[in-house]
Motif scaffolding. Structure first.
Motif, PDB file in Angstrom:
ATOM      1  N   MET A 137       0.830  -1.203   0.000  1.00 51.03           N
ATOM      2  CA  MET A 137       0.000   0.000   0.000  1.00 51.03           C
ATOM      3  C   MET A 137       0.863   1.252   0.000  1.00 51.03           C
ATOM      4  O   MET A 137       0.538   2.243  -0.661  1.00 51.03           O
ATOM      5  N   GLY A 138       1.965   1.232   0.746  1.00 44.73           N
ATOM      6  CA  GLY A 138       2.855   2.383   0.771  1.00 44.73           C
ATOM      7  C   GLY A 138       3.446   2.685  -0.589  1.00 44.73           C
ATOM      8  O   GLY A 138       3.506   3.847  -1.021  1.00 44.73           O
ATOM      9  N   VAL A 139       3.867   1.646  -1.297  1.00 41.10           N
ATOM     10  CA  VAL A 139       4.424   1.823  -2.641  1.00 41.10           C
ATOM     11  C   VAL A 139       3.360   2.335  -3.596  1.00 41.10           C
ATOM     12  O   VAL A 139       3.588   3.257  -4.392  1.00 41.10           O
ATOM     13  N   ILE A 140       2.167   1.739  -3.510  1.00 40.87           N
ATOM     14  CA  ILE A 140       1.068   2.179  -4.386  1.00 40.87           C
ATOM     15  C   ILE A 140       0.742   3.646  -4.134  1.00 40.87           C
ATOM     16  O   ILE A 140       0.548   4.431  -5.077  1.00 40.87           O
ATOM     17  N   ALA A 141       0.668   4.023  -2.851  1.00 41.57           N
ATOM     18  CA  ALA A 141       0.320   5.409  -2.519  1.00 41.57           C
ATOM     19  C   ALA A 141       1.372   6.380  -3.038  1.00 41.57           C
ATOM     20  O   ALA A 141       1.042   7.428  -3.615  1.00 41.57           O
ATOM     21  N   ASP A 142       2.657   6.061  -2.850  1.00 48.99           N
ATOM     22  CA  ASP A 142       3.714   6.954  -3.324  1.00 48.99           C
ATOM     23  C   ASP A 142       3.728   7.089  -4.840  1.00 48.99           C
ATOM     24  O   ASP A 142       4.223   8.092  -5.373  1.00 48.99           O
ATOM     25  N   ARG A 143       3.210   6.094  -5.553  1.00 52.59           N
ATOM     26  CA  ARG A 143       3.215   6.108  -7.020  1.00 52.59           C
ATOM     27  C   ARG A 143       1.844   6.436  -7.607  1.00 52.59           C
ATOM     28  O   ARG A 143       1.665   6.351  -8.820  1.00 52.59           O
ATOM     29  N   THR A 144       0.896   6.797  -6.770  1.00 61.05           N
ATOM     30  CA  THR A 144      -0.442   7.122  -7.263  1.00 61.05           C
ATOM     31  C   THR A 144      -0.436   8.449  -8.024  1.00 61.05           C
ATOM     32  O   THR A 144       0.159   9.432  -7.571  1.00 61.05           O
ATOM     33  N   LYS A 145      -1.080   8.462  -9.179  1.00 64.06           N
ATOM     34  CA  LYS A 145      -1.232   9.684  -9.968  1.00 64.06           C
ATOM     35  C   LYS A 145      -2.717  10.009 -10.084  1.00 64.06           C
ATOM     36  O   LYS A 145      -3.497   9.232 -10.619  1.00 64.06           O
ATOM     37  N   SER A 146      -3.109  11.155  -9.542  1.00 64.61           N
ATOM     38  CA  SER A 146      -4.496  11.587  -9.658  1.00 64.61           C
ATOM     39  C   SER A 146      -4.547  13.099  -9.528  1.00 64.61           C
ATOM     40  O   SER A 146      -3.607  13.720  -9.026  1.00 64.61           O
ATOM     41  N   LYS A 147      -5.636  13.688  -9.954  1.00 62.10           N
ATOM     42  CA  LYS A 147      -5.767  15.144  -9.857  1.00 62.10           C
ATOM     43  C   LYS A 147      -5.930  15.591  -8.412  1.00 62.10           C
ATOM     44  O   LYS A 147      -5.812  16.777  -8.116  1.00 62.10           O
ATOM     45  N   TRP A 148      -6.187  14.628  -7.492  1.00 54.50           N
ATOM     46  CA  TRP A 148      -6.331  14.973  -6.075  1.00 54.50           C
ATOM     47  C   TRP A 148      -5.041  14.752  -5.299  1.00 54.50           C
ATOM     48  O   TRP A 148      -4.978  15.061  -4.116  1.00 54.50           O
ATOM     49  N   GLY A 149      -4.018  14.199  -5.931  1.00 49.17           N
ATOM     50  CA  GLY A 149      -2.765  13.943  -5.247  1.00 49.17           C
ATOM     51  C   GLY A 149      -2.490  12.452  -5.104  1.00 49.17           C
ATOM     52  O   GLY A 149      -3.165  11.615  -5.709  1.00 49.17           O
ATOM     53  N   ARG A 150      -1.493  12.143  -4.305  1.00 55.99           N
ATOM     54  CA  ARG A 150      -1.084  10.743  -4.145  1.00 55.99           C
ATOM     55  C   ARG A 150      -1.880  10.024  -3.060  1.00 55.99           C
ATOM     56  O   ARG A 150      -2.209   8.845  -3.190  1.00 55.99           O
ATOM     57  N   TYR A 151      -2.180  10.706  -1.966  1.00 58.38           N
ATOM     58  CA  TYR A 151      -2.721  10.037  -0.786  1.00 58.38           C
ATOM     59  C   TYR A 151      -4.206  10.301  -0.552  1.00 58.38           C
ATOM     60  O   TYR A 151      -4.909   9.459   0.017  1.00 58.38           O
ATOM     61  N   ARG A 152      -4.683  11.455  -0.996  1.00 63.01           N
ATOM     62  CA  ARG A 152      -6.050  11.858  -0.680  1.00 63.01           C
ATOM     63  C   ARG A 152      -7.140  10.961  -1.276  1.00 63.01           C
ATOM     64  O   ARG A 152      -8.182  10.758  -0.630  1.00 63.01           O
ATOM     65  N   PRO A 153      -6.982  10.401  -2.486  1.00 63.93           N
ATOM     66  CA  PRO A 153      -8.096   9.616  -3.058  1.00 63.93           C
ATOM     67  C   PRO A 153      -8.556   8.456  -2.182  1.00 63.93           C
ATOM     68  O   PRO A 153      -9.738   8.093  -2.207  1.00 63.93           O
ATOM     69  N   TYR A 154      -7.655   7.901  -1.396  1.00 60.15           N
ATOM     70  CA  TYR A 154      -8.007   6.727  -0.599  1.00 60.15           C
ATOM     71  C   TYR A 154      -8.948   7.059   0.552  1.00 60.15           C
ATOM     72  O   TYR A 154      -9.610   6.163   1.092  1.00 60.15           O
TER      73      TYR A 154
END
Length: 474
Positions: free
Chosen positions: A82-99
């Motif tokens: 989950m940590g790796v996924i979060a650091d590599r997340t691309k979204s218009k809301w940021g890396r961590y906020r979508p979750y």
């Protein structure tokens, strides 16, 4: 040496200057998301679910131990994912906020499902509980890793970070006070109000829906201001950079021990009062003593201790030593007098509980340390390593208690008819094991690698913050 001292003072003065303030809404949202009703759900599960499995669902203690071991071990393993996924997340809301949008919905679903008692065979119940508990654990991972990672992404100033952490610690203490002390009453209320046979079901649904408020508010307020651009290098290279820092391994040990110590306080208390003391009628009172100690610890004592001892490390040293003294005393004389038991338990919990919050400061230290050494933003990965360590501690606690009881000949529901081996095991789990855990934590803490680079890290954070403000003004 004098120049170094002067430079350190200047850096600390600049860093602690009131240049950066978090909004009250962000602070409230961060503190009451993971540490709000989601923590209340965790407190109820941590304090009562093991007994529910063995005494209501009639799952043998050995099988219940295996369920907790497998589920929480997998929960620990998926934290780094989950940590790796979060650091590599691309979204218009940021890396961590979508979750923060989806996680509380899943929490409501799985937090309710684990309390169902389907009319299955014993093996069917074992499989059902295993699957639903895994689902619950993965949901907790989904919101815990991003929540830890978003704080250093939102604010760089230590005093502002610590303010939010202490607010979360206070919220945690309140939720554990309610969950550990008043769950039987809340369960009974919902059974009477809704006419259901299992009050855990409506209780979990309502708590899960309330958790949506704080998580969605965190989504709205947690702007990720201090995040470096996503690396173009392969993920494996960034992971190698992070994992090569073997000097951070003492932090992992501290995180594991803090999780085990905090979990044992609550998970072993019900067994202690019900079977060791033979007083199930006193469970609510004793759990209130434990949880009120945790509340006083995090809301009152921790801010005072931080002002006196200045750093989380020094505060941990002093409080853990005091906890060891209390635990050893209770191990030998705790059952001789209920008043003595209540008083020393309250003191022990008051000094020991803050470790669960103070170790979060070490997460921020580790994040800053890796950024200082390698120049990469690894909030999610570092948070997930802490989460992995915490879940390893949970694995040992949740499955270990049941495994030890099974090994010691525990007889479900037989108050006053437990073998001596079981009685010794319960007393050890409640007081002996926490004393040993605190000792190991103290040894590991001696090897904190951050202190010798503290001034340089403070200077780095000041530069990053100034650079971010310049870009914002531009």
């Amino acid at each position: 040496m004098a120049e170094k001292t002067e430079r350190t003072v200047l850096v600390e003065t600049a860093t602690n200057a009131p240049k950066e303030k978090v909004s009250n809404l962000f602070a409230w949202s961060h503190a009451t998301s993971v540490s709000g009703t989601a923590m209340l759900i965790a407190a109820i599960i941590g304090s009562y679910f093991s007994v529910y499995m063995t005494d209501t669902m009639m799952i043998p203690a050995a099988a219940a131990s295996m369920i907790m071991f497998v589920a929480t071990l997998w929960d620990a393993i998926n934290d780094p994912m989950m940590g790796v996924i979060a650091d590599r997340t691309k979204s218009k809301w940021g890396r961590y906020r979508p979750y923060f949008v989806v996680a509380p919905i899943l929490l409501t679903i799985f937090g309710t499902l684990i309390w169902l008692n389907p009319d299955f065979s014993t093996n069917g119940k074992i499989i059902y509980v295993l699957l639903t508990y895994i689902g619950y654990g993965m949901t907790v991972t989904m919101y815990t890793m991003p929540q830890m990672a978003v704080l250093p992404a939102h604010v760089k100033t230590d005093d502002q970070r610590n303010k939010v952490i202490m607010m979360g610690a206070g919220s945690t203490a309140v939720m554990f006070t309610i969950g550990a002390s008043f769950t039987p009453q809340m369960k009974a209320f919902f059974e009477g109000a809704f006419g259901v046979s299992n009050g855990y079901i409506p209780l979990m649904i309502i708590l899960g829906l309330i958790s949506c408020i704080s998580f969605w508010s965190l989504f709205a307020t947690a702007k990720e201001k201090y995040i470096a651009p996503l690396s173009d290098t392969p993920l494996t290279q960034d992971l190698k950079k992070i994992l090569r820092h073997k000097e951070l391994s003492p932090f992992v040990v501290v995180w594991i021990m803090a999780s085990m110590g905090y979990g044992l306080m609550f998970a072993s208390s019900v067994f202690y009062v019900m079977y060791y003391l033979g007083r199930p009628d006193l469970i609510s009172i004793y759990m209130l003593v434990v949880s009120m100690g945790a509340l006083v610890s995090m809301v009152v004592l921790m801010p005072i201790c931080m002002r006196i001892f200045k750093t989380a490390q020094r505060t941990l040293f002093v409080t853990q030593i005091a906890a060891i003294i209390c635990y050893v005393t209770l191990f030998f004389v705790g059952s001789r007098s209920m008043m003595l038991l209540y008083v020393i338990t309250f003191i022990a919990t008051s000094v020991a509980s803050m470790s669960n919050a103070l170790v979060n400061v070490l997460v921020n230290d580790a994040i800053d340390y890796v950024q200082f050494k390698d120049g990469i933003t690894a909030n999610g990965v570092i948070s997930s390593i802490k989460g992995f360590a915490q879940k390893c501690g949970n694995t040992v606690t949740n499955s270990g208690i049941l495994a030890v009881l099974a090994w010691a000949g525990y007889r479900a529901g037989e108050i006053g008819n437990q073998p001596e081996s079981t009685m010794f095991a319960i007393n050890f789990l409640r007081f002996g094991a926490p004393a040993l855990i605190s000792g190991i934590l103290l040894i590991a803490l001696k090897f904190n690698p951050v202190e010798k680079h503290r001034a340089d890290i403070l200077e780095m954070k000041e530069l990053i913050r100034d650079h971010s403000e310049d870009n914002h003004d531009a």
